[in-house]
Design a protein around this motif. Sequence first.
Motif, short mmCIF file in Angstrom:
data_model
loop_
_atom_site.label_atom_id
_atom_site.label_comp_id
_atom_site.label_asym_id
_atom_site.label_seq_id
_atom_site.Cartn_x
_atom_site.Cartn_y
_atom_site.Cartn_z
N VAL A 64 -4.05 -1.87 6.96
CA VAL A 64 -3.98 -2.58 5.67
C VAL A 64 -4.66 -3.94 5.67
N LYS A 124 -2.92 4.60 2.21
CA LYS A 124 -3.85 5.21 1.24
C LYS A 124 -4.37 4.10 0.34
N TYR A 125 -5.65 4.18 -0.02
CA TYR A 125 -6.27 3.10 -0.77
C TYR A 125 -6.92 3.59 -2.04
N ARG A 126 -6.93 2.68 -3.00
CA ARG A 126 -7.73 2.87 -4.20
C ARG A 126 -9.20 2.83 -3.78
N HIS A 127 -10.00 3.74 -4.28
CA HIS A 127 -11.41 3.75 -3.92
C HIS A 127 -12.23 3.81 -5.19
N GLU A 134 -4.87 -5.53 -5.65
CA GLU A 134 -4.47 -4.42 -4.79
C GLU A 134 -5.66 -4.11 -3.91
N ARG A 135 -5.40 -3.75 -2.67
CA ARG A 135 -6.54 -3.46 -1.80
C ARG A 135 -7.35 -2.30 -2.37
N THR A 136 -8.66 -2.55 -2.54
CA THR A 136 -9.56 -1.56 -3.11
C THR A 136 -10.82 -1.50 -2.26
N PRO A 165 0.83 -1.22 0.00
CA PRO A 165 0.00 0.00 0.00
C PRO A 165 0.86 1.26 0.00
N HIS A 210 -8.55 6.74 4.25
CA HIS A 210 -9.90 6.24 4.54
C HIS A 210 -10.03 6.01 6.03
N LYS A 216 -5.09 7.77 -4.68
CA LYS A 216 -5.26 6.98 -3.45
C LYS A 216 -5.69 7.93 -2.34
N SER A 269 -15.10 -3.57 2.19
CA SER A 269 -13.73 -3.32 2.63
C SER A 269 -12.94 -4.58 2.93
#
Lengths: 237, 237
Positions: free
Chosen positions: B58, A14-17, A97-99, A5, B17, B14, A89
């Motif tokens: 994460v 930070k995450y892809r949303h 990738e975590r989304t 990440p 959240h 990104k 989530s």
Amino acid sequence: MRAEPFRDPKGVAKYRHEVLAVVFRVLADTPSLQVLAWQRHHEPFAGQWALPSGPVEVSETMRDAMERHLADKLDLVAVRHSEQLATLSAPLRDPAERTIATAYLGLVAEATEVVKGGAHWFDVSTLPQMAFDHDEVVRLGAHRLRGKISYSNIAFALAPDEFTLAHLREIYMGVLYHDVDVTNLGRVLTRRHQIEPTGHRTAPGQKGGRPARTYRFVEHSLHITDPFAVLRGDQKR
Amino acid sequence: MRAEPFRDPKGVAKYRHEVLAVVFRVLADTPSLQVLAWQRHHEPFAGQWALPSGPVEVSETMRDAMERHLADKLDLVAVRHSEQLATLSAPLRDPAERTIATAYLGLVAEATEVVKGGAHWFDVSTLPQMAFDHDEVVRLGAHRLRGKISYSNIAFALAPDEFTLAHLREIYMGVLYHDVDVTNLGRVLTRRHQIEPTGHRTAPGQKGGRPARTYRFVEHSLHITDPFAVLRGDQKR
DNA sequence: CCAAAAGTGTTTTGGATACACCCATGA
DNA sequence: TCATGGGTGTATCCAAAACACTTTTGG
């Protein structure tokens, strides 16, 4: 290999949303509830059916993003009602990738077709296997719609502007998946001031029969018409 | 100066959240619906009251993150029911950096106190000004709770394990903010198999009066007990 | 006239409400 | 025995459901 990440200087991840759209229509003839899906071209889940989706841009809300993706990719601008359904989530829901994804429920009128982007309408009762957790999202959307159609005017978004009671009954049957009595449907919705007669009538069918009056929904935005099922009290203190 | 968003090599943004918790309890005496808030120490909104919140790590789901933050920061582990409320995405809702936040509704039993972390219970009807869009989130949570208490057994999470009908009535009044008839409340909840008598009675009060029976909730997880307000049909096709 | 489809009238139902009345306790 | 609070019985209400019957059309 799963991507690490992004983290800011303080170590916050930070995450892809992205936004997902569960767009329903009801075909009155069958009657059946149908959801819009399209075939993925890329990994992961290449070749499988998936809900329309896409990332959120920096200066837009999630609702804007949802409307933008439907318009750009599918030319679909006829969504008559939308509301947020849920945010997903599970860390491994996207294998790449975590989304984190926020799903919206969208409703369109019966006749709505989608020509662009290889999209297809599927009966919710015979859904194909879907990418990611999208089956679950479709079920969630159907559940929300089924609940709300009984205590709100949400059907305005599924019906054409002008319709007969018989037609409206089929829309309700497609959503509720059980029999609905036309007479009582008309009386309930009239008492609640959800629908009103237009003053017009349809031409009778080929095999004769009395021409039907047409009706319209009084409001074209969501209203809760049966707010408290019970425990109403006298509303005074 | 507002921070630029992180972007991956493909240019996808990104976002930070976080999860928010709207934790309610009902004090029966008043009766009043109260929400848990704590005072912020840092900018932005330093000194203002805010809902408990924190980033998502994460490898955890948002629900895990919510429970973790409540436990770590406030020693609060007694949440008896929680559900996702909504996800907030207005681009400027956090003045420092774009932050998408998912709010959860959490319910605790009446006696629940929070000693750690400078937290405070506020009456929802006299809420102070709050940081970010947290006032709106509190109102959303109260609205959800008010709706659901009429057609589900959600009150199990607000009531103690054993209670009298008079006590339960005050919990309902705190949530609904209107008068509730004890007799009918007991009959409605009994018919729906939400509550059952324990076989015990309370000691009568100081000023006398007949000792009350105590009751318990049959189920301690959420069940919808009045699924379709109308248009039930015969549930056959 | 008959079939088909729409619409009306009327009865029944059942949960919820309102409220009068009865019961059990302390002082 | 009175004040206080809990509990029961019952009449009423009313939206929703069920269903028989009438109306309007084409053939």
